[in-house]
Design a protein around this motif. Structure first.
Motif, PDB file in Angstrom:
ATOM      1  N   PRO A  64       0.805  -1.227   0.000  1.00  0.00           N
ATOM      2  CA  PRO A  64       0.000   0.000   0.000  1.00  0.00           C
ATOM      3  C   PRO A  64       0.837   1.275   0.000  1.00  0.00           C
ATOM      4  O   PRO A  64       0.365   2.326  -0.409  1.00  0.00           O
ATOM      5  N   GLU A  65       2.096   1.172   0.439  1.00  0.00           N
ATOM      6  CA  GLU A  65       2.935   2.377   0.492  1.00  0.00           C
ATOM      7  C   GLU A  65       3.645   2.635  -0.831  1.00  0.00           C
ATOM      8  O   GLU A  65       3.723   3.781  -1.289  1.00  0.00           O
ATOM      9  N   THR A  66       4.141   1.579  -1.454  1.00  0.00           N
ATOM     10  CA  THR A  66       4.889   1.757  -2.705  1.00  0.00           C
ATOM     11  C   THR A  66       4.022   1.555  -3.943  1.00  0.00           C
ATOM     12  O   THR A  66       4.385   2.004  -5.035  1.00  0.00           O
ATOM     13  N   GLY A  67       2.901   0.841  -3.753  1.00  0.00           N
ATOM     14  CA  GLY A  67       2.034   0.551  -4.889  1.00  0.00           C
ATOM     15  C   GLY A  67       2.561  -0.549  -5.781  1.00  0.00           C
ATOM     16  O   GLY A  67       1.993  -0.818  -6.844  1.00  0.00           O
ATOM     17  N   LYS A  68       3.656  -1.205  -5.368  1.00  0.00           N
ATOM     18  CA  LYS A  68       4.253  -2.262  -6.176  1.00  0.00           C
ATOM     19  C   LYS A  68       3.901  -3.630  -5.606  1.00  0.00           C
ATOM     20  O   LYS A  68       3.710  -3.792  -4.405  1.00  0.00           O
ATOM     21  N   LEU A  69       3.826  -4.627  -6.514  1.00  0.00           N
ATOM     22  CA  LEU A  69       3.593  -5.998  -6.073  1.00  0.00           C
ATOM     23  C   LEU A  69       4.843  -6.532  -5.380  1.00  0.00           C
ATOM     24  O   LEU A  69       5.945  -6.448  -5.928  1.00  0.00           O
ATOM     25  N   VAL A  70       4.656  -7.061  -4.182  1.00  0.00           N
ATOM     26  CA  VAL A  70       5.778  -7.567  -3.394  1.00  0.00           C
ATOM     27  C   VAL A  70       5.555  -9.057  -3.118  1.00  0.00           C
ATOM     28  O   VAL A  70       4.458  -9.450  -2.692  1.00  0.00           O
ATOM     29  N   LYS A  71       6.577  -9.868  -3.367  1.00  0.00           N
ATOM     30  CA  LYS A  71       6.458 -11.309  -3.125  1.00  0.00           C
ATOM     31  C   LYS A  71       6.278 -11.572  -1.630  1.00  0.00           C
ATOM     32  O   LYS A  71       7.018 -11.049  -0.786  1.00  0.00           O
ATOM     33  N   GLN A  72       5.299 -12.392  -1.285  1.00  0.00           N
ATOM     34  CA  GLN A  72       4.998 -12.723   0.099  1.00  0.00           C
ATOM     35  C   GLN A  72       5.724 -14.012   0.519  1.00  0.00           C
ATOM     36  O   GLN A  72       6.329 -14.698  -0.302  1.00  0.00           O
ATOM     37  N   ASN A  73       5.650 -14.313   1.817  1.00  0.00           N
ATOM     38  CA  ASN A  73       6.298 -15.519   2.331  1.00  0.00           C
ATOM     39  C   ASN A  73       5.749 -16.767   1.638  1.00  0.00           C
ATOM     40  O   ASN A  73       4.546 -16.870   1.386  1.00  0.00           O
ATOM     41  N   PHE A  74       6.648 -17.687   1.337  1.00  0.00           N
ATOM     42  CA  PHE A  74       6.223 -18.946   0.734  1.00  0.00           C
ATOM     43  C   PHE A  74       5.333 -19.721   1.706  1.00  0.00           C
ATOM     44  O   PHE A  74       5.557 -19.703   2.915  1.00  0.00           O
ATOM     45  N   ILE A  75       4.347 -20.428   1.173  1.00  0.00           N
ATOM     46  CA  ILE A  75       3.415 -21.193   2.005  1.00  0.00           C
ATOM     47  C   ILE A  75       3.673 -22.680   1.788  1.00  0.00           C
ATOM     48  O   ILE A  75       3.390 -23.223   0.731  1.00  0.00           O
ATOM     49  N   LYS A  76       4.259 -23.329   2.810  1.00  0.00           N
ATOM     50  CA  LYS A  76       4.560 -24.764   2.747  1.00  0.00           C
ATOM     51  C   LYS A  76       3.532 -25.567   3.533  1.00  0.00           C
ATOM     52  O   LYS A  76       3.066 -26.607   3.086  1.00  0.00           O
ATOM     53  N   ALA A  77       3.243 -25.113   4.749  1.00  0.00           N
ATOM     54  CA  ALA A  77       2.188 -25.702   5.582  1.00  0.00           C
ATOM     55  C   ALA A  77       2.313 -27.216   5.742  1.00  0.00           C
ATOM     56  O   ALA A  77       1.325 -27.917   5.786  1.00  0.00           O
TER      57      ALA A  77
END
Length: 455
Positions: A64-77
């Motif tokens: 929301p601050e930069t407006g750029k798509l940022v990769k999130q933490n990988f989901i292994k679960a």
């Protein structure tokens, strides 16, 4: 509440989907660096390599601050605990679909999602009462439910639960004797934690400093060797906890192993050997036969306790041994030992060779208890001859290997030839191991070198 946990709870829930602004990328599945659609064309090595890597679901979300798509933490679960490609991919496919539904429903990793969580699950609970899921969905749900306990407990598992968890698994991973020792050492660690009032805490409470404190206590009370053995078993426990995502890291591996001086049984002199044999012949002939198996077949006491009547092939002169380093080891039954055995033809083939007092006698006891019984009986022999702790039944193994080695050398064999002929008898897996063993027991001494010292 973590995203992984939120996803797991939504797998069996149906949510209303409505269009949101695309602030995220479509979730994708990483499958170990290979194209899953070409799986059947991969070699076995390529499949193993892919399965050895972590598989996960990944996506990006707009900051929301930069407006750029940022990769999130990988989901292994917990997906990587599934050992087949089919199960692992089905699990992650369901996670991918559920993540997409959450994102469409309004999940935002940069905001508090409590209201969203309440809305989803209150609605899903009501609808799930009358709605059946498809067969494939049920199969996937079961796979996910199997992963839930580990994920939920990762940051809150108690020390008690963690210890019970590892003991339950180790009971099926280790042989009986090893597990008894493992359980005993972990039990002593548990007792110490209770004395320190540490035990009523989550497993994450235990730090490297606490374990070092315990190992120092073991060192002061016992020995460096026992301290190292305790470290090994605790490290094994924490490795299992790490593998099951209950702790983040097995820091016990980083604790140094102390240098120890191994204790060695001394070799008997020819006179001691003769006197002990003669004394056992009159006082405990059954023990003498047990010792002859150590002396002539170069077997460990515990291996002798495992022998059954059927393991003794008197026709082909072979012994089938359940050895330390392989399931079954075939050893030669030398004539000198065969001549000492009674007639086995009338004995029950399934009976153990060594009963408590007779060959083939029924003796309901653990193999370790049987070994200890013979050790106690030999202790009385030692007391008669006033021998110290450096002598034991194992000393006969060193004595007779030394005798055979020197016999080969006296026949004019070179050191290498003598060792090559001795290796199949001793059972050492490599020449290097045999050479080290012969050095340790001082099997070969130099000739008298006095002439080198005279002027």
């Amino acid at each position: 509440m973590s995203l992984s946990f939120l996803l797991l709870r939504t797998v069996n829930a149906t949510v209303n989907v409505f269009t949101m602004k695309m602030n995220y990328s479509e979730p994708k599945i990483y499958t170990g660096g290979v194209d899953i659609s070409t799986w059947s064309k991969l070699t076995l090595q390529e499949k193993k390599k892919a399965m050895s890597k972590d598989w996960f679901v990944y996506f990006s979300f707009r900051n929301p601050e930069t407006g750029k798509l940022v990769k999130q933490n990988f989901i292994k679960a917990g997906a990587n605990k599934l050992k087949t490609k089919k199960d692992r991919y089905a699990f992650l496919k369901t996670m991918q679909q559920s993540l997409l539904e959450l994102l469409q429903y309004g999940f935002n990793p940069y905001e508090d999602n409590s209201a969203l969580e309440e809305a989803i699950f209150s609605d899903a609970t009501q609808k799930s009462k009358n709605k059946a899921t498809e067969k494939q969905q049920e199969s996937n749900s079961k796979a996910i439910e199997q992963q839930q306990p580990t994920i939920k407990e990762t940051n809150a598992t108690s020390i008690l639960s963690a210890f019970e968890f590892t003991l339950d698994l180790k009971a099926n991973m280790m042989n009986k004797n090893s597990f008894v020792q493992y359980k005993s050492r972990i039990g002593l660690f548990e007792k110490w934690l209770k004395e320190k009032t540490y035990f009523d805490n989550p497993i994450t409470f235990i730090t490297k400093k606490i374990i070092i404190e315990y190992l120092n206590d073991v060192l002061k009370r016992t020995s460096a060797r026992n301290r190292n053995n305790s470290r090994t078993d605790i490290a094994s426990m924490f490795q299992l906890l790490e593998d099951n995502e209950i702790v983040k890291e097995n820091f016990v591996r980083k604790i140094a192993v102390l240098k120890t001086v191994p204790k060695r049984n001394k070799t008997y002199t020819p006179k001691q050997e003769k006197d002990i044999y003669e004394y056992m012949k009159s006082e405990d002939p059954h023990l003498l036969l047990f010792v002859k198996f150590i002396s002539y077949s170069i077997l460990r006491p515990i291996e002798i306790c495992r022998l059954k009547i059927a393991d003794i092939d008197v026709i082909d002169k072979k012994i089938y041994v359940k050895a330390k380093n392989k399931p079954v080891q075939i050893k030669r039954l030398p004539t000198i030992l065969l001549d000492s055995l009674p007639d086995l033809s009338l004995k029950d083939p399934k009976a153990f060779l060594f009963g408590r007092f007779e060959i083939g006698e029924d003796w309901d006891a653990e193999e370790t208890n049987k070994r200890n019984e013979f050790s106690k009986r030999f202790k009385k022999i030692k007391e008669h001859f006033k021998l110290g702790t450096e002598f034991g039944m194992y000393s006969f193994k060193h004595t007779f290997i030394t005798k055979m080695y020197n016999s080969y050398r006296n026949q004019g064999k070179s050191q290498h030839e003598a060792r090559s002929m001795l290796m199949p008898i001793t059972g050492h897996s490599t020449m290097v191991a045999l050479e080290k063993y012969l050095r340790d027991i001082d099997a070969e001494l130099p000739d008298d070198y006095s002439v080198l010292l005279r002027k």
